[in-house]
Scaffold this motif. Structure first.
Motif, short mmCIF file in Angstrom:
data_model
loop_
_atom_site.label_atom_id
_atom_site.label_comp_id
_atom_site.label_asym_id
_atom_site.label_seq_id
_atom_site.Cartn_x
_atom_site.Cartn_y
_atom_site.Cartn_z
N ARG A 42 0.81 -1.21 0.00
CA ARG A 42 0.00 0.00 0.00
C ARG A 42 0.85 1.27 0.00
NH1 ARG A 42 -2.68 -3.45 -1.23
NH2 ARG A 42 -4.74 -4.13 -0.48
N ARG A 43 2.06 1.21 0.58
CA ARG A 43 2.90 2.42 0.69
C ARG A 43 4.21 2.29 -0.06
NH1 ARG A 43 2.07 5.92 5.00
NH2 ARG A 43 3.80 7.10 4.10
N ALA A 79 1.28 0.25 -9.08
CA ALA A 79 1.41 1.70 -8.92
C ALA A 79 0.15 2.41 -9.39
CB ALA A 79 2.64 2.21 -9.67
N ARG A 80 -0.46 1.94 -10.47
CA ARG A 80 -1.71 2.56 -10.96
C ARG A 80 -2.87 2.28 -10.00
NH1 ARG A 80 0.21 0.55 -16.02
NH2 ARG A 80 -1.12 -1.30 -15.75
N LYS A 81 -2.86 1.10 -9.38
CA LYS A 81 -3.98 0.69 -8.53
C LYS A 81 -3.99 1.40 -7.18
CE LYS A 81 -6.11 -3.57 -6.72
NZ LYS A 81 -5.99 -5.05 -6.65
N HIS A 82 -2.82 1.68 -6.63
CA HIS A 82 -2.73 2.25 -5.28
C HIS A 82 -2.02 3.60 -5.37
CE1 HIS A 82 -4.10 -1.61 -3.78
NE2 HIS A 82 -3.09 -2.22 -4.38
N ARG A 83 -2.74 4.68 -5.18
CA ARG A 83 -2.20 6.02 -5.45
C ARG A 83 -1.14 6.45 -4.44
NH1 ARG A 83 -4.88 9.89 -2.30
NH2 ARG A 83 -6.69 9.10 -1.15
N ASN A 84 -1.04 5.78 -3.29
CA ASN A 84 -0.02 6.13 -2.30
C ASN A 84 1.20 5.21 -2.36
OD1 ASN A 84 -1.49 8.28 -1.14
ND2 ASN A 84 -2.72 6.82 0.05
N ASN A 86 4.67 3.82 -3.64
CA ASN A 86 5.92 4.12 -4.35
C ASN A 86 6.78 2.87 -4.40
OD1 ASN A 86 6.50 7.19 -5.02
ND2 ASN A 86 5.26 7.13 -3.15
N HIS A 115 5.33 3.68 -14.71
CA HIS A 115 4.55 4.64 -13.95
C HIS A 115 5.47 5.59 -13.20
CE1 HIS A 115 1.76 6.20 -10.91
NE2 HIS A 115 0.78 5.83 -11.73
N ARG A 117 5.49 6.61 -10.29
CA ARG A 117 5.84 6.21 -8.92
C ARG A 117 6.61 4.90 -8.87
NH1 ARG A 117 1.36 5.20 -6.92
NH2 ARG A 117 -0.18 6.31 -8.20
#
Length: 506
Positions: A42-43, A79-84, A86, A115, A117
């Motif tokens: 997630r992060r 990276a596209r699926k979870h905006r937070n 990296n 992406h 990120r």
């Protein structure tokens, strides 16, 4: 029970607690597990490695989600699926001599085409001739993997190591030989410590320090396909970090090898790709010379990679093993390779870096038993030990028996029964040998011409950067050197030496 062996600042960087830990054997299980863990990120995801291939297929027996099964596509999709989220990918800035062996300009595929990120960096912060050899994946600072595996081609295989497995192909579709490796997975503070190590390494190379990857949520990225083997265990993290640009040298990897060898009572079981470290050889020789010292069992590849390795590292290996045989006056040394088939003759590529001692100590490493892993390359090893407060002997014994069963083509129960009926571990192994798939004694004879041609191990397998004058003086004695010739040859030999040292890691 082994006496407490881990000492922070001496033979490990950190002794960190893990709620769960497990040993992962071979690529089928590891690549599936790392994909499962990354899919829960997630992060942050940190990937630190010697090599990586964006087209690596992580699963080859089907999947139960809609995410891609190739590495590069998976990272972009996450990276596209979870905006937070990296993602940080740090790879050795390899010599161009590897351009035909590794994915050409991974920067293009993993940075320019990925992406925003998904961050990519090549690690050149090492001395001349050295490499970034750590193999770490950290997810949200909650789960971390470390050991011998890179997320690269030519690594995937099952523990069956079938000689005709049509799934064992690289991204181009070409088949490659059976391959064996081992990784550890940990959570808790041990995973957070590995995240800290990866973050500091990224900062040293890029000048940017990523924030903590802890998501703060209760989600658990532990891979569902991996059953924890150890609970509430302290995990030692040992490093090799060469002196470079004011950075102090760190040799925790070597110190932990020496301390654990000295602490052995009954046996030392080793799996390693190379065996050329003079200091490790000396430590083992001293134990073999003792009247009641431990048995030493070593499992290695029959031959290493290509022609160059076989005529350099394999020769150095034979020199060291011959020294050990001379020290083995009590018959407690066995050196094997894994034969998978007699006709046709097929042997297993052992890439694992494992040491198990008395079933009270287990180490899963990125470090080879080579001099460069002790001082020149960046390494990261994990280890656990049974103590009065954490008795993990049965888990370590099960890990070792699984490895032996795999190599001998037997069941784990067969190995356990043989150990009970035989007076020693070597006797148990010998009682189980002899099938089509088995452990075979390694031939350590050296062709005389090659032995005379090969330079001293300090030049072929250095533990520190080689100065141009040192290399020049080796090939041309000082009393024969003329000023003009000295300047011309010194530069040429330096270039040649760097290329040879880099090529040895093909």
């Amino acid at each position: 029970m082994m006496e407490p062996i881990f000492i922070e600042g001496r033979n490990c960087w950190s002794l960190a607690h893990a709620h769960r830990a497990a040993f992962i054997i071979d690529g089928e299980d590891y690549f599936r597990a790392v994909r499962e863990a990354m899919s829960q990120a997630r992060r942050s995801i940190f990937i630190v490695g010697w090599d990586l291939h964006s087209e690596l297929r992580l699963v080859r027996n089907g999947k139960d989600d809609s995410l891609p099964d190739t590495l590069g596509a998976l990272l972009n999709a996450l990276a596209r699926k979870h905006r937070n989220l990296n993602i940080y990918i740090l790879l050795w800035d390899f010599a161009m001599i590897y351009a035909v062996e590794r994915e050409f300009f991974p920067h293009y595929k993993l940075s320019w085409r990925s992406h925003k990120r998904v961050h990519f960096c090549l690690d050149g912060e090492h001395p001349v001739g050295g490499s970034q050899h750590q193999k770490i994946v950290v997810v949200d600072d909650c789960i971390a993997f470390s050991g011998g595996f890179d997320l690269s081609k030519w690594r995937w295989d099952t523990s069956a190591h079938r000689i005709d497995d049509n799934r064992r192909t690289d991204p181009s579709g070409a088949s490659y030989p059976p391959f064996h490796d081992v990784q550890m997975v940990v959570d808790g503070k041990a995973a957070a410590a590995l995240g800290d190590l990866a973050r500091k390494r990224w900062n040293a190379v890029s000048g940017c320090l990523p924030v903590s990857g802890d998501s703060g949520s209760k989600h658990d990225p532990w891979p569902k396909g991996i059953e924890p083997a150890l609970y509430d265990v302290d995990v030692a993290i040992a490093r090799t970090m060469p002196a470079h640009k004011g950075r102090t040298e760190v040799r925790e990897v070597e110190r932990l090898y020496l301390d654990s060898i000295n602490a052995a009572d009954a046996f030392i079981y080793i799996e390693n790709q190379y065996f050329t470290s003079y200091r490790i050889g000396q430590a083992l020789a001293r134990r073999l010379e003792e009247p009641r010292g431990p048995e030493v069992i070593v499992v290695m590849p029959e031959k290493t990679g290509g022609w160059l390795e076989q005529h350099t590292m394999d020769v150095l290996r034979s020199r060291l093993l011959n020294d050990l045989c001379r020290a083995d006056c009590h018959g407690r040394l066995r050196v094997y390779y894994v034969r998978l088939s007699r006709k046709p003759h097929v042997s297993l590529m052992v890439h694992a870096k494992v040491m198990i001692i008395d079933d009270t100590f287990a180490r899963v490493a990125s470090s080879n038993l080579s001099s460069r892993s002790m001082g020149l390359d960046s390494e990261c090893d994990l280890a656990v030990a049974a103590t009065e407060s954490q008795d993990c002997r049965e888990v370590i014994a099960s890990f070792r028996r699984r490895l032996l069963a795999e190599h001998l083509g037997r069941d784990m129960d067969d190995v356990a029964k043989a150990e009970k009926s035989q007076p020693s571990l070597i006797a148990a192994i010998e009682s189980l040998r002899g099938g089509d798939r088995t452990l075979e004694p390694l031939n350590i004879d050296i062709p005389e011409g090659i032995d005379q041609w090969l330079p001293d191990s300090a030049l072929v397998d250095p533990e520190k950067p080689i100065e141009p004058k040192e290399m020049f003086d080796y090939f041309v004695s000082p009393d024969q050197q003329k000023p003009m010739l000295r300047h011309q040859l010194k530069g040429g030999l330096l270039v040649l030496g760097v290329l040879v040292l880099a090529a040895l890691w093909q």
